[in-house]
Design an enzyme around this catalytic site. Structure first.
Site, PDB file in Angstrom:
ATOM      1  N   LYS A 130      -1.316  -7.412  -9.429  1.00 59.79           N
ATOM      2  CA  LYS A 130      -2.306  -7.320  -8.352  1.00 59.79           C
ATOM      3  C   LYS A 130      -1.839  -6.255  -7.360  1.00 59.79           C
ATOM      4  O   LYS A 130      -0.936  -6.479  -6.552  1.00 59.79           O
ATOM      5  CB  LYS A 130      -2.457  -8.665  -7.609  1.00 59.79           C
ATOM      6  CG  LYS A 130      -3.686  -8.619  -6.688  1.00 59.79           C
ATOM      7  CD  LYS A 130      -3.548  -9.399  -5.425  1.00 59.79           C
ATOM      8  CE  LYS A 130      -2.812  -8.729  -4.323  1.00 59.79           C
ATOM      9  NZ  LYS A 130      -3.476  -7.565  -3.710  1.00 59.79           N
ATOM     10  N   CYS A 186       9.662   1.828   3.380  1.00 61.35           N
ATOM     11  CA  CYS A 186      10.514   0.699   3.779  1.00 61.35           C
ATOM     12  C   CYS A 186      11.931   1.176   4.048  1.00 61.35           C
ATOM     13  O   CYS A 186      12.727   0.451   4.620  1.00 61.35           O
ATOM     14  CB  CYS A 186      10.505  -0.382   2.713  1.00 61.35           C
ATOM     15  SG  CYS A 186      11.341   0.139   1.217  1.00 61.35           S
ATOM     16  N   GLU A 211      -5.012  -4.112  -2.185  1.00 61.76           N
ATOM     17  CA  GLU A 211      -6.458  -3.875  -2.136  1.00 61.76           C
ATOM     18  C   GLU A 211      -6.788  -2.642  -1.296  1.00 61.76           C
ATOM     19  O   GLU A 211      -7.910  -2.143  -1.326  1.00 61.76           O
ATOM     20  CB  GLU A 211      -7.188  -5.116  -1.602  1.00 61.76           C
ATOM     21  CG  GLU A 211      -6.858  -5.529  -0.166  1.00 61.76           C
ATOM     22  CD  GLU A 211      -5.601  -6.403  -0.060  1.00 61.76           C
ATOM     23  OE1 GLU A 211      -4.668  -6.227  -0.862  1.00 61.76           O
ATOM     24  OE2 GLU A 211      -5.566  -7.244   0.858  1.00 61.76           O
ATOM     25  N   ARG A 212      -5.780  -2.132  -0.534  1.00 65.43           N
ATOM     26  CA  ARG A 212      -6.038  -0.939   0.265  1.00 65.43           C
ATOM     27  C   ARG A 212      -5.882   0.339  -0.553  1.00 65.43           C
ATOM     28  O   ARG A 212      -6.395   1.379  -0.194  1.00 65.43           O
ATOM     29  CB  ARG A 212      -5.089  -0.913   1.470  1.00 65.43           C
ATOM     30  CG  ARG A 212      -5.444  -2.005   2.459  1.00 65.43           C
ATOM     31  CD  ARG A 212      -4.720  -1.830   3.741  1.00 65.43           C
ATOM     32  NE  ARG A 212      -3.451  -2.531   3.739  1.00 65.43           N
ATOM     33  CZ  ARG A 212      -2.597  -2.516   4.745  1.00 65.43           C
ATOM     34  NH1 ARG A 212      -2.883  -1.816   5.821  1.00 65.43           N
ATOM     35  NH2 ARG A 212      -1.487  -3.198   4.693  1.00 65.43           N
ATOM     36  N   PHE A 245       0.806  -1.231   0.000  1.00 64.29           N
ATOM     37  CA  PHE A 245       0.000   0.000   0.000  1.00 64.29           C
ATOM     38  C   PHE A 245       0.834   1.273   0.000  1.00 64.29           C
ATOM     39  O   PHE A 245       0.329   2.341  -0.321  1.00 64.29           O
ATOM     40  CB  PHE A 245      -0.932   0.020   1.233  1.00 64.29           C
ATOM     41  CG  PHE A 245      -0.241   0.443   2.502  1.00 64.29           C
ATOM     42  CD1 PHE A 245      -0.059   1.792   2.798  1.00 64.29           C
ATOM     43  CD2 PHE A 245       0.252  -0.489   3.405  1.00 64.29           C
ATOM     44  CE1 PHE A 245       0.597   2.190   3.953  1.00 64.29           C
ATOM     45  CE2 PHE A 245       0.913  -0.103   4.563  1.00 64.29           C
ATOM     46  CZ  PHE A 245       1.083   1.244   4.829  1.00 64.29           C
ATOM     47  N   SER A 267       5.111  -7.006   3.444  1.00 67.64           N
ATOM     48  CA  SER A 267       5.671  -7.299   4.760  1.00 67.64           C
ATOM     49  C   SER A 267       6.458  -8.617   4.726  1.00 67.64           C
ATOM     50  O   SER A 267       6.226  -9.466   3.852  1.00 67.64           O
ATOM     51  CB  SER A 267       4.531  -7.389   5.776  1.00 67.64           C
ATOM     52  OG  SER A 267       3.633  -8.396   5.351  1.00 67.64           O
ATOM     53  N   GLU A 303       9.289  -3.741  13.046  1.00 71.30           N
ATOM     54  CA  GLU A 303       9.011  -2.629  12.129  1.00 71.30           C
ATOM     55  C   GLU A 303       7.844  -1.814  12.702  1.00 71.30           C
ATOM     56  O   GLU A 303       6.823  -2.384  13.082  1.00 71.30           O
ATOM     57  CB  GLU A 303       8.627  -3.192  10.752  1.00 71.30           C
ATOM     58  CG  GLU A 303       8.393  -2.116   9.713  1.00 71.30           C
ATOM     59  CD  GLU A 303       8.231  -2.686   8.296  1.00 71.30           C
ATOM     60  OE1 GLU A 303       7.629  -3.758   8.138  1.00 71.30           O
ATOM     61  OE2 GLU A 303       8.710  -2.029   7.355  1.00 71.30           O
TER      62      GLU A 303
HETATM   63  P1  NAD Z   1       1.344  -6.658   3.038  1.00 78.71           P
HETATM   64  O1  NAD Z   1       2.337  -7.748   3.205  1.00 78.71           O
HETATM   65  O2  NAD Z   1       0.210  -6.605   3.989  1.00 78.71           O
HETATM   66  O3  NAD Z   1       0.689  -6.703   1.571  1.00 78.71           O
HETATM   67  C1  NAD Z   1       1.479  -6.777   0.411  1.00 78.71           C
HETATM   68  C2  NAD Z   1       0.705  -7.547  -0.658  1.00 78.71           C
HETATM   69  O4  NAD Z   1       0.503  -8.884  -0.209  1.00 78.71           O
HETATM   70  C3  NAD Z   1      -0.667  -6.956  -0.950  1.00 78.71           C
HETATM   71  O5  NAD Z   1      -0.885  -6.953  -2.347  1.00 78.71           O
HETATM   72  C4  NAD Z   1      -1.631  -7.894  -0.234  1.00 78.71           C
HETATM   73  O6  NAD Z   1      -2.858  -8.060  -0.910  1.00 78.71           O
HETATM   74  C5  NAD Z   1      -0.883  -9.224  -0.215  1.00 78.71           C
HETATM   75  N1  NAD Z   1      -1.167 -10.011   1.000  1.00 78.71           N
HETATM   76  C6  NAD Z   1      -1.333  -9.521   2.260  1.00 78.71           C
HETATM   77  N2  NAD Z   1      -1.542 -10.530   3.124  1.00 78.71           N
HETATM   78  C7  NAD Z   1      -1.501 -11.673   2.412  1.00 78.71           C
HETATM   79  C8  NAD Z   1      -1.646 -13.047   2.737  1.00 78.71           C
HETATM   80  N3  NAD Z   1      -1.868 -13.450   3.997  1.00 78.71           N
HETATM   81  N4  NAD Z   1      -1.565 -13.967   1.752  1.00 78.71           N
HETATM   82  C9  NAD Z   1      -1.330 -13.578   0.473  1.00 78.71           C
HETATM   83  N5  NAD Z   1      -1.192 -12.280   0.101  1.00 78.71           N
HETATM   84  C10 NAD Z   1      -1.271 -11.333   1.058  1.00 78.71           C
HETATM   85  O7  NAD Z   1       2.179  -5.285   3.045  1.00 78.71           O
HETATM   86  P2  NAD Z   1       1.604  -3.811   3.156  1.00 78.71           P
HETATM   87  O8  NAD Z   1       1.138  -3.582   4.550  1.00 78.71           O
HETATM   88  O9  NAD Z   1       0.685  -3.522   2.037  1.00 78.71           O
HETATM   89  O10 NAD Z   1       2.932  -2.961   2.911  1.00 78.71           O
HETATM   90  C11 NAD Z   1       3.811  -2.567   3.922  1.00 78.71           C
HETATM   91  C12 NAD Z   1       4.980  -3.515   4.024  1.00 78.71           C
HETATM   92  O11 NAD Z   1       5.686  -3.563   2.789  1.00 78.71           O
HETATM   93  C13 NAD Z   1       6.007  -3.059   5.056  1.00 78.71           C
HETATM   94  O12 NAD Z   1       6.454  -4.176   5.777  1.00 78.71           O
HETATM   95  C14 NAD Z   1       7.124  -2.464   4.216  1.00 78.71           C
HETATM   96  O13 NAD Z   1       8.405  -2.477   4.818  1.00 78.71           O
HETATM   97  C15 NAD Z   1       7.074  -3.373   3.030  1.00 78.71           C
HETATM   98  N6  NAD Z   1       7.708  -2.748   1.882  1.00 78.71           N
HETATM   99  C16 NAD Z   1       8.943  -3.188   1.542  1.00 78.71           C
HETATM  100  C17 NAD Z   1       9.623  -2.588   0.501  1.00 78.71           C
HETATM  101  C18 NAD Z   1      10.999  -3.049   0.148  1.00 78.71           C
HETATM  102  O14 NAD Z   1      11.568  -2.544  -0.813  1.00 78.71           O
HETATM  103  N7  NAD Z   1      11.576  -3.992   0.875  1.00 78.71           N
HETATM  104  C19 NAD Z   1       9.018  -1.546  -0.228  1.00 78.71           C
HETATM  105  C20 NAD Z   1       7.736  -1.138   0.119  1.00 78.71           C
HETATM  106  C21 NAD Z   1       7.089  -1.750   1.190  1.00 78.71           C
END
Ligand code: NAD
Length: 511
Positions: free
Chosen positions: A198, A306, A201-202, A174, A251, A405
């Site tokens: 994909k 991140c 969704e947020r 997101f 994450s 985090e």
């Molecule tokens: P998230 O893990 O909740 O979601 C990321 C994606 O995974 C979304 O598209 C979501 O629909 C999907 N998803 C979520 N839960 C899932 C599950 N149980 N099973 C399958 N798919 C699932 O992450 P977020 O909260 O949207 O984003 C923030 C996180 O992303 C933070 O931890 C941040 O550090 C990380 N991030 C990392 C980088 C990097 O370069 N390392 C860059 C941007 C964000």
């Protein structure tokens, strides 16, 4: 970053003041499959809320496996003719999209701020970085070139070329709604693959608009597909036999799950995960610049980068100096709706996120840390998910707040004796995304870069984000895979190398 003046102009041009009075239009996202806008097979809808108001501004279908299968089929069908399209023709669509993104810049910035909460200047940076990915991917004719060597043995030559693999999928978070998808798909399709995206969704609305522009740019049908939803889509993309590879950002637990699931189904995967970023300040640093840079790193985008600084490890008297500077800055920071050009820090993404940050702050107090400026207090907005910058001191290595985090506008201060202790502390973290050193010593900078685990390193830089032509990604629990995002190495991720070894025997009857 863009100047405040530029932002003010954007606001005036878009007449936000009148827009804000209107009830927001609620957009229901559609999927873009095989060059057509189609509704999800799912009847269950998720709310998309403006984090500054808590109001629903969109509806995103939860998505079904059938939606994902349809998108994968469309991408698979488009692959043959797209792969046979010369790379110089493939990149023309990216040139056209760049022009359309520039033309629609203000609208994209506004959508991003409305669904993510970040301030307009940050949304502008977010879109701009996405455009830079397009610009870099336009150079694919050079990046895609193979290698040849004559006479690897007498009269035998060898040619190695790169071939696209088929369908790739992107799953994104997101926190950078426009930019993160661009880390992947322009490179993947310029290499000759087709793609299924994909988005989170947020925050699905920015990509809805970008796909309208992709359509306007005359992307051949099936090359780019958009499928909205959550877990069911992800599971199908990670397990379907027609998907060659996955580019994921999110994450750590989900990155690890995606990596393990998709690799066990024979796919190549790059999965960028969460972070816990340490910044080290030495007494010889320029203290005014350091205080400003570190404060911005930790609180910009409401701490939801991140690459955001989280724990500041202070050597010597920098601890007291920074405490005072951060508290002064926190007191005057303007927290509010990102659409207001005066705002410096927007809301966090959701009520859940705000509560999670508050409970981390509670745990820090219980474990003996001190809150010098408490961002949980003094919030005047009745709606929305706001937190003021929060300054936490006396942070120790084994505290929950020093290990997890936070993803909120929180600065944690810890004391260390010297640079060695700082490096030892930050290398003990399970994460390895980024770290920064503030100093005026070249020798200290070299030692730091040489010895730290994280892969993205800043020297007197608060957000060391590699640009499109370098690679992006961390190590340890911040990255699962081998080949990082964008930069020249992306051609390795999105292609297979084919080697031809040739021997031609002279036919003396012809010449
Ligand atoms: P998230 O893990 O909740 O979601 C990321 C994606 O995974 C979304 O598209 C979501 O629909 C999907 N998803 C979520 N839960 C899932 C599950 N149980 N099973 C399958 N798919 C699932 O992450 P977020 O909260 O949207 O984003 C923030 C996180 O992303 C933070 O931890 C941040 O550090 C990380 N991030 C990392 C980088 C990097 O370069 N390392 C860059 C941007 C964000």
């Amino acid at each position: 970053m863009p100047s405040k003046n530029t932002t003010t102009e954007i606001i005036n041009h878009n007449s936000h003041s009148t827009d804000q009075k209107k009830e927001p239009e609620i957009i229901t996202t559609k999927n873009y499959i095989d060059g057509k806008w189609v509704e999800s097979k799912s009847h269950e809808m998720l709310d998309v809320k403006n984090p500054a108001t808590g109001k629903i501004i969109g509806k995103c279908p939860k998505g079904t496996s059938e939606d994902a299968v349809n998108a994968i089929r469309s991408a698979k069908n488009a692959f043959k003719s797209w792969r046979e399209t010369p790379v110089i023709d493939r990149v023309q669509v990216l040139f056209r999209l760049k022009a359309l993104m520039e033309k629609n810049l203000n609208e994209l910035i506004e959508i991003c701020t409305k669904e993510n909460g970040k301030i307009l200047a940050e949304s502008k940076g977010d879109v701009r970085r996405g455009i830079q990915m397009l610009e870099t991917a336009c150079g694919m004719p050079s990046l895609l070139m193979g290698k040849s060597l004559e006479d690897i043995a007498s009269g035998i030559d060898c040619h190695a070329i790169r071939r696209p693999l088929g369908v790739f999928a992107g799953i994104t978070p997101f926190n950078f709604p426009p930019m993160v998808p661009f880390w992947f798909w322009p490179f993947a399709i310029a290499c000759g693959n087709t793609f299924v995206l994909k988005p989170s969704e947020r925050v699905p609305l920015t990509q809805q608009k970008i796909f309208e522009l992709i359509e306007e740019a005359d992307m051949p049908k099936g090359v780019m597909n958009l499928v909205n939803g959550s877990k069911d889509i992800v599971n199908t993309l990670c397990t379907h036999s027609d998907v060659a590879g996955i580019s994921f950002v999110g994450s750590t637990p989900v990155a690890k799950y995606v990596y393990e699931t998709a690799t066990s189904h024979g796919k190549r995967v790059q999965a960028l995960g969460g972070a816990k970023n340490f910044m080290v300040v030495l007494p010889d640093a320029n203290m005014d610049l350091t205080a400003k840079t570190v404060f911005e790193s930790c609180t910009g985008c409401a701490g939801q980068r991140c690459l955001a600084g989280s724990v500041i490890l202070c050597v010597g008297d920098t601890y007291e100096k920074l405490q005072n500077a951060f508290v002064s800055k926190a007191k005057v920071a303007k927290v509010g709706d990102g659409l207001n050009p005066e705002t410096e820090i927007g809301p966090v993404i959701s009520e859940d996120s705000k509560n999670r940050i508050i409970s981390l702050l509670d745990s820090a107090q219980e474990e003996g840390a001190k809150i010098l400026f408490d961002g949980r207090e003094g919030i005047t907005q009745k709606e929305g998910y706001f937190l003021k910058p929060t300054i936490v001191s006396d942070v120790k290595r084994d505290m929950k707040i020093a290990k997890e985090e936070i993803f909120g506008p929180v600065i944690c201060l810890g004391k260390v004796k010297n640079i060695d202790e700082a490096i030892e502390w930050l290398n003990s973290s399970e994460y390895g995304n980024t770290t920064s050193l503030f100093t005026s010593s070249g020798a200290a900078a070299r030692k730091f870069s040489y010895e730290v685990d994280p892969s993205m390193i800043g020297i007197n830089i608060g957000v060391p984000a590699p640009m499109a032509f370098f690679s992006f990604g961390g190590t340890k629990a911040s990255f699962f895979g081998d080949i990082k995002a964008h930069g020249s190495v992306c051609a390795d991720f999105y292609t297979d190398t084919k080697v031809t070894i040739e021997r031609w025997v002279k036919d003396s009857s012809i010449w």
